[in-house]
Write a protein that holds these residues in place. Structure first.
Motif, PDB file in Angstrom:
ATOM      1  N   SER A  49      26.733  59.888  41.688  1.00 19.00           N
ATOM      2  CA  SER A  49      26.411  61.155  42.363  1.00 19.00           C
ATOM      3  C   SER A  49      25.619  62.072  41.443  1.00 19.00           C
ATOM      4  O   SER A  49      24.650  62.721  41.874  1.00 19.00           O
ATOM      5  N   VAL A  50      26.023  62.138  40.176  1.00 16.46           N
ATOM      6  CA  VAL A  50      25.306  62.993  39.226  1.00 16.46           C
ATOM      7  C   VAL A  50      23.887  62.485  39.016  1.00 16.46           C
ATOM      8  O   VAL A  50      22.927  63.266  38.952  1.00 16.46           O
ATOM      9  N   PHE A  51      23.748  61.172  38.939  1.00 16.53           N
ATOM     10  CA  PHE A  51      22.432  60.588  38.687  1.00 16.53           C
ATOM     11  C   PHE A  51      21.440  60.938  39.802  1.00 16.53           C
ATOM     12  O   PHE A  51      20.264  61.191  39.534  1.00 16.53           O
ATOM     13  N   TYR A  52      21.920  60.951  41.050  1.00 18.30           N
ATOM     14  CA  TYR A  52      21.013  61.174  42.176  1.00 18.30           C
ATOM     15  C   TYR A  52      21.029  62.618  42.702  1.00 18.30           C
ATOM     16  O   TYR A  52      20.109  63.030  43.385  1.00 18.30           O
ATOM     17  N   GLN A  53      22.098  63.358  42.403  1.00 18.66           N
ATOM     18  CA  GLN A  53      22.187  64.727  42.929  1.00 18.66           C
ATOM     19  C   GLN A  53      22.071  65.797  41.848  1.00 18.66           C
ATOM     20  O   GLN A  53      21.910  66.972  42.150  1.00 18.66           O
ATOM     21  N   GLY A  54      22.173  65.395  40.580  1.00 16.82           N
ATOM     22  CA  GLY A  54      22.133  66.373  39.497  1.00 16.82           C
ATOM     23  C   GLY A  54      23.518  66.916  39.191  1.00 16.82           C
ATOM     24  O   GLY A  54      24.534  66.386  39.633  1.00 16.82           O
ATOM     25  N   ARG A  55      23.533  67.985  38.421  1.00 18.43           N
ATOM     26  CA  ARG A  55      24.812  68.576  37.999  1.00 18.43           C
ATOM     27  C   ARG A  55      25.620  69.053  39.196  1.00 18.43           C
ATOM     28  O   ARG A  55      25.065  69.569  40.165  1.00 18.43           O
ATOM     29  N   LEU A  56      26.942  68.890  39.092  1.00 22.79           N
ATOM     30  CA  LEU A  56      27.823  69.251  40.202  1.00 22.79           C
ATOM     31  C   LEU A  56      28.881  70.232  39.711  1.00 22.79           C
ATOM     32  O   LEU A  56      29.393  70.107  38.593  1.00 22.79           O
ATOM     33  N   ARG A  57      29.206  71.169  40.554  1.00 16.92           N
ATOM     34  CA  ARG A  57      30.266  72.138  40.246  1.00 16.92           C
ATOM     35  C   ARG A  57      31.160  72.256  41.460  1.00 16.92           C
ATOM     36  O   ARG A  57      30.683  72.322  42.596  1.00 16.92           O
ATOM     37  N   TYR A  58      32.467  72.263  41.247  1.00 19.71           N
ATOM     38  CA  TYR A  58      33.422  72.363  42.345  1.00 19.71           C
ATOM     39  C   TYR A  58      34.400  73.490  42.056  1.00 19.71           C
ATOM     40  O   TYR A  58      35.068  73.500  41.019  1.00 19.71           O
ATOM     41  N   GLU A  59      34.448  74.456  42.987  1.00 16.68           N
ATOM     42  CA  GLU A  59      35.384  75.569  42.843  1.00 16.68           C
ATOM     43  C   GLU A  59      36.710  75.171  43.476  1.00 16.68           C
ATOM     44  O   GLU A  59      36.808  75.053  44.694  1.00 16.68           O
ATOM     45  N   VAL A  60      37.706  74.942  42.648  1.00 19.46           N
ATOM     46  CA  VAL A  60      39.010  74.488  43.137  1.00 19.46           C
ATOM     47  C   VAL A  60      39.655  75.579  43.988  1.00 19.46           C
ATOM     48  O   VAL A  60      39.792  76.732  43.550  1.00 19.46           O
ATOM     49  N   GLY A  61      40.005  75.231  45.217  1.00 18.18           N
ATOM     50  CA  GLY A  61      40.647  76.181  46.120  1.00 18.18           C
ATOM     51  C   GLY A  61      39.706  77.239  46.656  1.00 18.18           C
ATOM     52  O   GLY A  61      40.156  78.214  47.273  1.00 18.18           O
ATOM     53  N   GLY A  62      38.403  77.086  46.392  1.00 19.49           N
ATOM     54  CA  GLY A  62      37.442  78.073  46.879  1.00 19.49           C
ATOM     55  C   GLY A  62      37.336  79.314  46.016  1.00 19.49           C
ATOM     56  O   GLY A  62      36.626  80.250  46.358  1.00 19.49           O
ATOM     57  N   PRO A 473      22.787  54.724  30.308  1.00 21.37           N
ATOM     58  CA  PRO A 473      23.451  55.948  29.819  1.00 21.37           C
ATOM     59  C   PRO A 473      22.464  57.016  29.365  1.00 21.37           C
ATOM     60  O   PRO A 473      22.722  58.206  29.540  1.00 21.37           O
ATOM     61  N   LEU A 474      21.334  56.599  28.776  1.00 25.25           N
ATOM     62  CA  LEU A 474      20.367  57.602  28.320  1.00 25.25           C
ATOM     63  C   LEU A 474      19.727  58.329  29.511  1.00 25.25           C
ATOM     64  O   LEU A 474      19.467  59.534  29.452  1.00 25.25           O
ATOM     65  N   GLY A 475      19.501  57.593  30.605  1.00 25.44           N
ATOM     66  CA  GLY A 475      18.996  58.246  31.812  1.00 25.44           C
ATOM     67  C   GLY A 475      20.010  59.210  32.398  1.00 25.44           C
ATOM     68  O   GLY A 475      19.662  60.307  32.859  1.00 25.44           O
ATOM     69  N   LEU A 476      21.282  58.804  32.357  1.00 25.34           N
ATOM     70  CA  LEU A 476      22.343  59.677  32.869  1.00 25.34           C
ATOM     71  C   LEU A 476      22.461  60.940  32.014  1.00 25.34           C
ATOM     72  O   LEU A 476      22.674  62.049  32.535  1.00 25.34           O
ATOM     73  N   LEU A 477      22.306  60.787  30.691  1.00 30.34           N
ATOM     74  CA  LEU A 477      22.449  61.936  29.787  1.00 30.34           C
ATOM     75  C   LEU A 477      21.377  63.001  30.011  1.00 30.34           C
ATOM     76  O   LEU A 477      21.570  64.161  29.646  1.00 30.34           O
ATOM     77  N   GLU A 478      20.254  62.614  30.578  1.00 27.87           N
ATOM     78  CA  GLU A 478      19.190  63.605  30.827  1.00 27.87           C
ATOM     79  C   GLU A 478      19.591  64.616  31.899  1.00 27.87           C
ATOM     80  O   GLU A 478      19.008  65.695  31.976  1.00 27.87           O
TER      81      GLU A 478
END
Length: 492
Positions: A49-62, A473-478
């Motif tokens: 998901s990170v590789f194709y969508q970029g950085r992800l953030r999830y607010e727990v409980g909204g 892994p190097l592609g993921l690290l970017e």
């Protein structure tokens, strides 16, 4: 399955399973292996998901920052989660046969819930988006690691566990004071908000020093490493593999995250060079101590002291070139695989010979060829020979040192590879002695199960494969890297 569900699952699943395994111990082994397998799926899904969508953030409980808890994942944390899942699964597959030994039965009962709590803590740490949760997860890791070190129940193990507990609590105090200073200055502990507000004033400088000292103690960087060799040597081998392969990387990850995402690292040039010098000293001193050891687990433990030194070169080298950052993270992943393989192989040899004295390994290559082969392959990664991930990572660090004109670091890295070859070949060469069945004396050894033979080899081969498939892994690290032109900045 959504990425948010995978984030929550990586924390709650091993935590709930750990509680169950502690209460209902007859299901602990199966439950731990099942959860470790599911972790691979969840971590792989999150990395995809990170590789194709970029950085992800999830607010727990909204509830978002600064009031709520945010889970955050980018390429760096996704790779750490994958590393935890892969190394963790290998260790729990290896361990049932190891703890089947009558002497280990008692400690094995508690290993499984502790192992699950460790996974939950590591996953939560790599997903944490604020300083307070980083502190909490570091504390949970500390308590779990102390229990794992003392599992054997011997005087040496309990003394090592107590020593580590004192060091870790002291380190936590430094870290917490640094966090408190930052909160009093900026009114938030969220990493993203801190990065936008951070000013290089006196309180902030004090907080950087306090946090760095705390994390250096936990990572066992020379000369703060004195607790590590006895702790890793006294613990059961699967616990040693967890501690050296995963736990040490957690505090390094926190420092790396703060240094390049929150702190003004360009203004920390002098401190970065100091960390680089300590890292270079660790490479030489740890390697020389490893050569001097007479017990295999102590040799591998001092090797960890040396290999940790490579990681800290990044704080000096990244001032001039960003390649060192990727090289250091790749080195951390490679070292986790190779060092876990080395400790598991050492555990198998100790299980078979009822001793880990190196001078008693004569003939081991004939009696335990798969295990010796696994140790040798793991040694390829520790030496930094091609095609291992360790080779590529050291090449990137070496290139950074040459590019920035830091020839001293380049010389130390080359010397460290030679010294690593000496202590690895010392073990391998001893295992090939007395292979002549006529000349050799019969030695009684305990049979090793296939799981204890092939699991270390699988990890060692994975450390080689990491070098061949390093583009992944190097592609993921970017994704979300502090210096990536597509990341829009390194802050989460």
């Amino acid at each position: 399955m959504t990425p948010e569900l995978a984030m929550v699952g990586l924390i709650t699943l091993p935590l709930a399973a750990g509680i169950i395994a502690f209460v209902v111990r007859r299901v602990a082994v199966v439950l731990t292996i099942v959860v470790a397998s599911v972790q691979i799926v969840l971590a792989g899904h999150l990395a995809h998901s990170v590789f194709y969508q970029g950085r992800l953030r999830y607010e727990v409980g909204g509830w978002g920052a600064p009031l709520g808890i945010d889970l955050y994942v980018d390429g760096l944390s996704a790779l750490m989660l994958l590393m935890t899942a892969l190394v963790g699964l290998a260790i729990v597959v290896y361990s049932p046969s190891y703890f089947a030994h009558p002497r280990s039965h008692h400690s094995g009962e508690y290993f499984w819930p502790l192992c699950l709590f460790l996974f939950a803590s590591l996953n939560a740490l790599f997903l944490a988006g604020d300083l307070f949760n980083l502190y909490v997860t570091l504390e949970l890791l500390t308590l779990t690691a102390v229990a794992l070190i003392g599992l054997a129940g011997t005087v040496d193990a309990l003394a090592a566990a107590l020593r580590y507990l004192i060091v870790a609590v002291t380190a936590s105090l430094f870290f917490l004071l640094g966090v408190a200073l930052l909160y009093s200055s900026y009114g938030t502990v969220d990493l993203h908000l801190l990065a936008t507000k951070f000013q290089f004033d006196l309180p902030s400088r004090c907080s950087i020093v306090l946090i760095a000292v705390g994390l250096l103690l936990k990572t066992a960087l020379f000369p703060l490493h004195y607790w590590l060799p006895p702790a890793h040597a006294a613990a059961p081998s699967p616990a040693s593999a967890l501690l050296s392969g995963l736990v040490l990387k957690s505090s390094f990850y926190v420092l790396l995250r703060l240094w390049f995402d929150v702190f003004p690292y360009a203004d920390l040039r002098l401190v970065g060079h100091l960390l680089g010098v300590l890292g270079a000293t660790a490479i030489l001193w740890g390697s020389i101590q490893a050569i001097r050891q007479t017990h295999l687990k102590l040799l591998v433990a001092y090797s960890t002291v040396a290999q940790i030194g490579y990681l800290f070169l990044v704080f000096s080298l990244t001032v001039e070139t960003t390649m060192a950052w990727s090289g250091a993270v790749l080195f951390a992943a490679s070292h986790s695989l190779a060092k876990a393989a080395a400790f598991l192989a050492a555990g198998s040899l100790k299980y078979a010979h009822d001793s880990d004295r190196i001078d008693e390994l004569a003939g081991a290559a004939q009696r335990q060829p798969v295990t010796i082969f696994a140790f040798a392959i793991a040694g390829v990664g520790l030496m930094g020979l091609p095609p291992s991930g360790g080779f590529l990572a050291k090449w990137m660090l070496l290139n950074s040192a040459v590019t920035s004109g830091r020839w001293g670091y380049a010389l130390v890295m080359l010397s460290g590879g030679v010294l690593a070859a000496i202590y690895v070949f010392r073990v391998v060469a001893k295992s090939f002695e007395n292979i002549d069945p006529i000349a050799s004396c019969p030695v009684a050894t305990r049979p090793i199960s296939p799981w204890m033979q092939w699991t270390p080899l699988a990890l060692a081969v994975a450390s080689l494969a990491l070098g061949v498939l390093a583009y992944l892994p190097l592609g993921l690290l970017e994704i979300g890297a502090p210096f990536s032109p597509t990341s829009g900045g390194g802050t989460p």
